[in-house]
Design a protein around this motif. Structure first.
Motif, PDB file in Angstrom:
ATOM      1  N   ALA A  52      51.110  40.939  33.696  1.00  0.00           N
ATOM      2  CA  ALA A  52      50.676  40.496  35.018  1.00  0.00           C
ATOM      3  C   ALA A  52      49.364  41.159  35.408  1.00  0.00           C
ATOM      4  O   ALA A  52      48.622  40.642  36.237  1.00  0.00           O
ATOM      5  CB  ALA A  52      51.750  40.830  36.051  1.00  0.00           C
ATOM      6  N   VAL A  53      49.091  42.302  34.801  1.00  0.00           N
ATOM      7  CA  VAL A  53      47.928  43.106  35.174  1.00  0.00           C
ATOM      8  C   VAL A  53      46.845  42.979  34.102  1.00  0.00           C
ATOM      9  O   VAL A  53      47.153  43.031  32.915  1.00  0.00           O
ATOM     10  CB  VAL A  53      48.342  44.588  35.336  1.00  0.00           C
ATOM     11  CG1 VAL A  53      47.158  45.438  35.772  1.00  0.00           C
ATOM     12  CG2 VAL A  53      49.494  44.718  36.329  1.00  0.00           C
ATOM     13  N   GLU A  54      45.608  42.782  34.524  1.00  0.00           N
ATOM     14  CA  GLU A  54      44.473  42.733  33.608  1.00  0.00           C
ATOM     15  C   GLU A  54      43.366  43.634  34.163  1.00  0.00           C
ATOM     16  O   GLU A  54      43.380  43.989  35.340  1.00  0.00           O
ATOM     17  CB  GLU A  54      43.924  41.289  33.511  1.00  0.00           C
ATOM     18  CG  GLU A  54      44.886  40.272  32.910  1.00  0.00           C
ATOM     19  CD  GLU A  54      44.882  40.273  31.384  1.00  0.00           C
ATOM     20  OE1 GLU A  54      43.985  40.876  30.768  1.00  0.00           O
ATOM     21  OE2 GLU A  54      45.809  39.666  30.809  1.00  0.00           O
ATOM     22  N   THR A  55      42.409  43.972  33.319  1.00  0.00           N
ATOM     23  CA  THR A  55      41.237  44.647  33.869  1.00  0.00           C
ATOM     24  C   THR A  55      40.427  43.608  34.630  1.00  0.00           C
ATOM     25  O   THR A  55      40.388  42.425  34.259  1.00  0.00           O
ATOM     26  CB  THR A  55      40.360  45.262  32.766  1.00  0.00           C
ATOM     27  OG1 THR A  55      39.844  44.208  31.953  1.00  0.00           O
ATOM     28  CG2 THR A  55      41.155  46.223  31.887  1.00  0.00           C
ATOM     29  N   VAL A  56      39.774  44.049  35.701  1.00  0.00           N
ATOM     30  CA  VAL A  56      38.972  43.121  36.496  1.00  0.00           C
ATOM     31  C   VAL A  56      37.853  42.522  35.648  1.00  0.00           C
ATOM     32  O   VAL A  56      37.534  41.337  35.768  1.00  0.00           O
ATOM     33  CB  VAL A  56      38.412  43.844  37.749  1.00  0.00           C
ATOM     34  CG1 VAL A  56      37.288  43.045  38.384  1.00  0.00           C
ATOM     35  CG2 VAL A  56      39.531  44.055  38.769  1.00  0.00           C
ATOM     36  N   GLU A  57      37.296  43.315  34.740  1.00  0.00           N
ATOM     37  CA  GLU A  57      36.222  42.776  33.913  1.00  0.00           C
ATOM     38  C   GLU A  57      36.730  41.660  33.001  1.00  0.00           C
ATOM     39  O   GLU A  57      36.028  40.689  32.748  1.00  0.00           O
ATOM     40  CB  GLU A  57      35.519  43.875  33.104  1.00  0.00           C
ATOM     41  CG  GLU A  57      36.377  44.548  32.045  1.00  0.00           C
ATOM     42  CD  GLU A  57      35.560  45.368  31.037  1.00  0.00           C
ATOM     43  OE1 GLU A  57      35.989  46.467  30.709  1.00  0.00           O
ATOM     44  OE2 GLU A  57      34.497  44.879  30.562  1.00  0.00           O
ATOM     45  N   ALA A  58      37.960  41.781  32.506  1.00  0.00           N
ATOM     46  CA  ALA A  58      38.500  40.727  31.648  1.00  0.00           C
ATOM     47  C   ALA A  58      38.823  39.474  32.458  1.00  0.00           C
ATOM     48  O   ALA A  58      38.653  38.355  31.978  1.00  0.00           O
ATOM     49  CB  ALA A  58      39.748  41.223  30.917  1.00  0.00           C
ATOM     50  N   LEU A  59      39.270  39.664  33.683  1.00  0.00           N
ATOM     51  CA  LEU A  59      39.618  38.493  34.514  1.00  0.00           C
ATOM     52  C   LEU A  59      38.391  37.662  34.852  1.00  0.00           C
ATOM     53  O   LEU A  59      38.462  36.439  34.917  1.00  0.00           O
ATOM     54  CB  LEU A  59      40.291  38.935  35.818  1.00  0.00           C
ATOM     55  CG  LEU A  59      41.755  39.327  35.748  1.00  0.00           C
ATOM     56  CD1 LEU A  59      42.252  39.732  37.122  1.00  0.00           C
ATOM     57  CD2 LEU A  59      42.612  38.179  35.190  1.00  0.00           C
ATOM     58  N   GLY A  60      37.272  38.332  35.079  1.00  0.00           N
ATOM     59  CA  GLY A  60      36.080  37.596  35.502  1.00  0.00           C
ATOM     60  C   GLY A  60      36.231  37.092  36.920  1.00  0.00           C
ATOM     61  O   GLY A  60      37.247  37.332  37.585  1.00  0.00           O
ATOM     62  N   LYS A  61      35.221  36.422  37.401  1.00  0.00           N
ATOM     63  CA  LYS A  61      35.231  35.957  38.796  1.00  0.00           C
ATOM     64  C   LYS A  61      35.095  34.457  38.836  1.00  0.00           C
ATOM     65  O   LYS A  61      34.010  33.921  38.971  1.00  0.00           O
ATOM     66  CB  LYS A  61      34.087  36.622  39.559  1.00  0.00           C
ATOM     67  CG  LYS A  61      34.344  38.092  39.796  1.00  0.00           C
ATOM     68  CD  LYS A  61      33.072  38.851  40.039  1.00  0.00           C
ATOM     69  CE  LYS A  61      33.272  40.327  39.758  1.00  0.00           C
ATOM     70  NZ  LYS A  61      32.010  40.987  39.405  1.00  0.00           N
TER      71      LYS A  61
END
Lengths: 500, 500
Positions: A52-61
């Motif tokens: 459920a959790v990802e790094t913000v950089e991997a998620l992108g915007k």
């Protein structure tokens, strides 16, 4: 452990915009997801469950309508290395991360499905939650539009599998390249410098996606100077000229009677744009492939009004709409609307690897589809409450537990009443609340005679609703049976009611 | 949309301590959870799914080994009202919140099960993840130990249902009240002032719970001045005198040959403590109720060494242990150990309502139980890869898609190869990676003759392992069939291999 007593009492409520699902809510959703998964699996898709959790950089915007960094997601900073983590906002971004991370191990193309909650840090509202389920299927590594066509056909199959009859849904297909072609013609996309006008195009895209909500005037305002909404909030527009806006609006309304006529109209609109022509070709191919497999315009159609709000789509986009009317909270008829959407996003994996990896997929809005099934009376049959063994004699708990065990061994849900047994009325009220079909009663006198009473609660409830005195008398809702016949007689009683 | 190109490439990896589950991992877990849910449902438990996010105040601070506020959970602050939210760290705290929030609507007693991920903000390590599954069953509102006995019996049933044979597991039961009685005798619990010595008792509790890890010397050190571990870290002890520690250790080792003998020994140890005597009575009742239903000491036993680390238990506590040996990473034999635990927590709901609400329940460690089943070869049969239709002729995609559709309609998983079809070897490699049982091949010449080739990949893989030249010749792995017979012949080929 902290001393709880000295603290004020915590409020017994979930955070704003979050909710709980009880009993049949959970079972009905699971049932629906299982049916969808069966279709996905039949098409060769394998399950994937990311964290459920990802790094913000991997998620992108890539969230629509989100301007600030990290807005739209629930995020926090790691204590040791200061990294920002966040809850996933969809199932596509994590797939892109997995496809990049395991690119040497996964089959290519990689067909995967995923189902689970996603989280959006948005303002909650009526029917608008900050945690909801998605159910996605994606193909990574397949450049051909056959992959897009497959997803569209599979989506139609999935909708029928869960109980949406043919004729009550429509999968509408469009292509971002066609829109880009129109943008070129309108002069807001320069093929030699694709980044130019990017912000303007973003605004146009989001405006078109909200056509249903804002209407033509609203969309035109957003393409021009901007739009003032009812609450007085002003949304800045894309600054297009009237001629440019006309050009884009022409695209929105390019749908014709037949797919072929729509394609012909789109060819006119994209003019000499190479990207535009490519998009029209792809649309035609998808429609042909689907038609060959029997997915005609009663199920799948080309519709230029579909654009999808997300920024990352690069080719075909699609949306499944339910076309039947429902009554809204105020009793007004309205169309149920969109329950699924997706498209091709060839650049998401490239973010990680630098190399282009074609990908396409669909996401089903689980809660909306379930609401639609409920509106159509198409959910799985109500699950059966357990047989309740009442407690007449506290010291004979072992006997009651044994009865429950016997019933369970015969495949019948059963439980012993475990509240305070003093008030027998409470026990029967409890059984009613549990929607129990049968209550079992055995006091010490019955035990001595080797019998039990069984009470037909389903019949009782039915009689209470509409029975005449005659019927009450002719259908005894309670009977005495031999203890040895417990399982057989309970089964009979339950069968009798199912037959009614 | 931000301009991704100008940013450095994100790393394609999940945050530390998080992982992904692929294909059969997901299916096997789901299969196991479904079997457990069937047992829970048979006992009258209904599903409940709470949101992953709770307010920190609702969650409370009940994690073991966590001293700092908000430590141990992933938390963040809401932007508008400054409230702290966090991911749930177990399924019990959310249940307590729900039981309080919906106390007027839920049946009482309320039996519910829940399965889903929970999150712990801990230091990740090998095999130690920060997101993992739990699968709980709890009864709220049942004061009687019959509810605890039911949970213990149901836990045994659930373990057998997923494939742990009788004799390979043991549900060990104890009672916190007995321990409190011993604490009274040892002088670290004053019934007139229950908060006194609370910190000391917390340390003792956690020390006992780690008996397996620290051994007797380690536990004794923690009860006394403190313990220095191998890494040089010092953990402060409870400061008990040797006599006090002896008293507590006597409890730890009170287990005797039979349940009755253990009970007798515990009666001696709790002396005149009323709480202690109550605890021993409860243990005896639980054992009796279970024995009446056939759960003998081969499945359920009284064991004073079970304490459970969590602070909120107030009565019976239990733990399911797998008793068979497995080989660890270094090839050493060791017992598999605990896969589930729980107990009675009568004060958790009271935190919200001020009124005591009795509750008891169990939590199964899903990943550990699944690992145990894998170690025993007890997971569900490997799921079948899809039939792969290869692409010999790009222009005939429609024909290939039609073949896949026919196979699917007959209940056979099937997919068309959607990668670049140029290199045929890649298509067969892909089919191998997918563990495809059969590949279908049709070039334009075959199409003209109305035939297809079908290739037995399962047989091919088997022959490649150990076949003699004779066998290769006698078992043709590829055959030409009429296009019209596709479904029947593929089915035959698959059946032939299942028979082998």
């Amino acid at each position: 452990m902290a001393k709880q007593k000295k603290q004020p009492r915590p409020k017994a409520e979930p955070p704003k915009g979050f909710r709980d699902y009880f009993g049949s809510d959970v079972i009905e959703r699971q049932h629906m997801l299982e049916k969808i998964a069966q279709v996905y699996r039949a098409y060769g898709f394998d399950p994937l469950e990311t964290s459920a959790v990802e790094t913000v950089e991997a998620l992108g915007k890539f969230l629509p309508d989100v301007e600030r960094p990290n807005a739209g997601v629930f995020g926090w900073q790691e204590e040791d290395d200061g990294k920002w983590l966040a809850l996933r906002y969809d199932l596509t971004a994590p797939l892109a991360r997995v496809a990049a991370q395991f690119r040497n191990d996964l089959p290519s193309p990689y067909r995967r499905y995923a189902m689970g909650p996603v989280w959006r840090n948005e303002k909650p509202g009526p029917g608008r939650f900050r945690q909801f389920y998605q159910c996605d299927a994606d193909t990574v590594g397949a450049p051909s539009v056959a992959a897009d066509a497959e997803i569209c056909g599979m989506l139609a199959d999935a909708l029928e599998a869960v109980g949406i009859p043919r004729g009550d849904y429509l999968v509408r297909v469009n292509n971002r390249k066609v829109l880009n072609g129109v943008m070129e013609v309108a002069g807001v996309l320069d093929p030699a410098d694709p980044d130019r006008f990017e912000d303007e195009r973003g605004i146009v895209l989001r405006a078109i996606d909200k056509f249903d909500k804002f209407g033509e005037a609203g969309v035109r305002a957003l393409m021009g100077e901007g739009r003032l909404d009812a609450s007085g909030d002003f949304t800045k527009g894309a600054g297009l000229s009237d001629a440019q806006a006309d050009c884009v609006m022409g695209f929105m309304t390019a749908k014709r009677e037949s797919g072929a006529a729509t394609v012909a109209r789109l060819r006119e609109l994209v003019g000499t744009s190479r990207t535009g022509a490519e998009g029209v070709d792809e649309l035609e191919m998808i429609a042909d492939l689907l038609l060959q497999q029997g997915y005609g315009p009663d199920r799948i159609e080309i519709d230029p009004a579909v654009v999808r709000g997300l920024g990352y789509y690069t080719g075909p986009v699609f949306e499944a709409e339910l076309t039947f009317d429902i009554l809204d909270e105020k009793g007004r008829k309205r169309q149920f609307g969109s329950v699924a959407g997706g498209g091709r996003y060839d650049d998401l994996v490239k973010r990680f690897t630098g190399q282009p990896v074609p990908a396409t997929g669909v996401s089903i809005g689980v809660d909306r589809l379930l609401a639609a099934l409920r509106a159509k009376g198409q959910v799985s049959p109500h699950h059966q409450g357990p047989v309740v063994i009442t407690v007449m004699d506290r010291d004979r708990m072992g006997d009651y537990l044994a009865m429950a065990a016997e019933l369970r061994a015969a495949g019948i849900r059963a439980e012993v009443y475990l509240g305070n047994p003093k008030n027998f009325g409470n026990q029967l009220k409890y059984a009613d609340k549990r929607e129990s079909p049968v209550a079992v009663i055995q006091g010490s006198d019955e035990a001595a005679r080797g019998v039990v009473q069984i009470k037909d609660l389903a019949l009782g409830a039915k009689l209470a609703q509409d029975a005449s005195l005659e019927e009450w008398k002719s259908q005894p809702a309670q009977m005495e049976i031999a203890r040895a016949d417990l399982v057989a007689e309970v089964r009979n009683m339950m069968a009798r009611n199912e037959g009614n």
